[in-house]
Scaffold this active site. Structure first.
Site, PDB file in Angstrom:
ATOM      1  N   GLU A  54       0.824  -1.204   0.000  1.00 32.62           N
ATOM      2  CA  GLU A  54       0.000   0.000   0.000  1.00 32.62           C
ATOM      3  C   GLU A  54       0.861   1.257   0.000  1.00 32.62           C
ATOM      4  O   GLU A  54       0.589   2.208  -0.743  1.00 32.62           O
ATOM      5  CB  GLU A  54      -0.902   0.037   1.248  1.00 32.62           C
ATOM      6  CG  GLU A  54      -1.836  -1.132   1.373  1.00 32.62           C
ATOM      7  CD  GLU A  54      -1.286  -2.278   2.225  1.00 32.62           C
ATOM      8  OE1 GLU A  54      -2.074  -2.877   2.978  1.00 32.62           O
ATOM      9  OE2 GLU A  54      -0.087  -2.591   2.127  1.00 32.62           O
ATOM     10  N   CYS A  82      -2.746  -2.977   7.352  1.00 32.55           N
ATOM     11  CA  CYS A  82      -2.363  -2.926   8.766  1.00 32.55           C
ATOM     12  C   CYS A  82      -2.526  -1.484   9.275  1.00 32.55           C
ATOM     13  O   CYS A  82      -2.873  -0.579   8.514  1.00 32.55           O
ATOM     14  CB  CYS A  82      -0.909  -3.383   8.929  1.00 32.55           C
ATOM     15  SG  CYS A  82       0.295  -2.230   8.228  1.00 32.55           S
ATOM     16  N   CYS A  85      -0.338   1.124   7.388  1.00 32.93           N
ATOM     17  CA  CYS A  85      -0.859   1.448   6.066  1.00 32.93           C
ATOM     18  C   CYS A  85      -2.165   2.232   6.162  1.00 32.93           C
ATOM     19  O   CYS A  85      -2.405   3.128   5.356  1.00 32.93           O
ATOM     20  CB  CYS A  85      -1.031   0.171   5.252  1.00 32.93           C
ATOM     21  SG  CYS A  85       0.570  -0.601   4.871  1.00 32.93           S
TER      22      CYS A  85
END
Length: 165
Positions: A54, A82, A85
């Protein structure tokens, strides 16, 4: 392009990561219906713990546009982002996140954390999950299964080598 077509492009990025022995996650940034940037996990090759798919895709899009904000962009990623990100998604002001499979250990788009919809944040990201979920989950499961099998084989080889001495 449909969400499914775009997610297939993210899966191609995940496959690149897998071939490089990186955790197989891929991402693409879409603006006005066109893919403008891609990314895949490269934390090992770059020795950079922030080189998640990402973030790589967001960096590439921002570099292309010359702006650290992407308020009209959509980010497609094979696995739920996560917390790190999710933070990058918020700071980039990404309009929409589309992910394939949920991540029940570290997911920050609703599975474990709901960072992208935090009540006090001045930016809300629209979230769509489950696009090509089976394919996105399978590439991860296959990768980790193959890695475990390789580790077992290496351990067995080491043990057999000890017996030869």
């Amino acid at each position: 392009m449909t969400d499914f077509e775009i997610m297939r492009q993210a899966l191609l990025q995940a496959e690149i990561a897998r071939r490089r022995q990186e955790v197989p996650i891929g991402a693409v940034v879409v603006l006005d219906g066109k893919i403008i940037a891609t990314g895949f996990n490269s934390v090992i090759a770059s020795s950079d713990p922030t080189a998640h798919a990402e973030i790589v895709a967001i960096r590439n899009a921002c570099g292309l546009l010359g702006n650290y904000r992407l308020p009209e962009a959509e980010l497609f990623v094979t696995i739920e982002p996560c917390a790190m990100c999710a933070g990058a998604i918020i700071h980039a002001r990404i309009r929409r996140l589309v992910y394939g499979a949920s991540e029940y250990r570290t997911g920050a788009a609703g599975s474990v954390f709901s960072i992208l919809q935090g009540g006090l944040l001045n930016h809300k990201t629209e979230i769509s999950g489950g696009i090509l979920e089976d394919e996105c989950r399978r590439i991860m499961q296959d990768f980790f299964r193959e890695r475990r099998e390789a580790q077992k084989a290496a351990k067995k080889h080491m043990e057999a080598g000890d017996e030869d001495e």
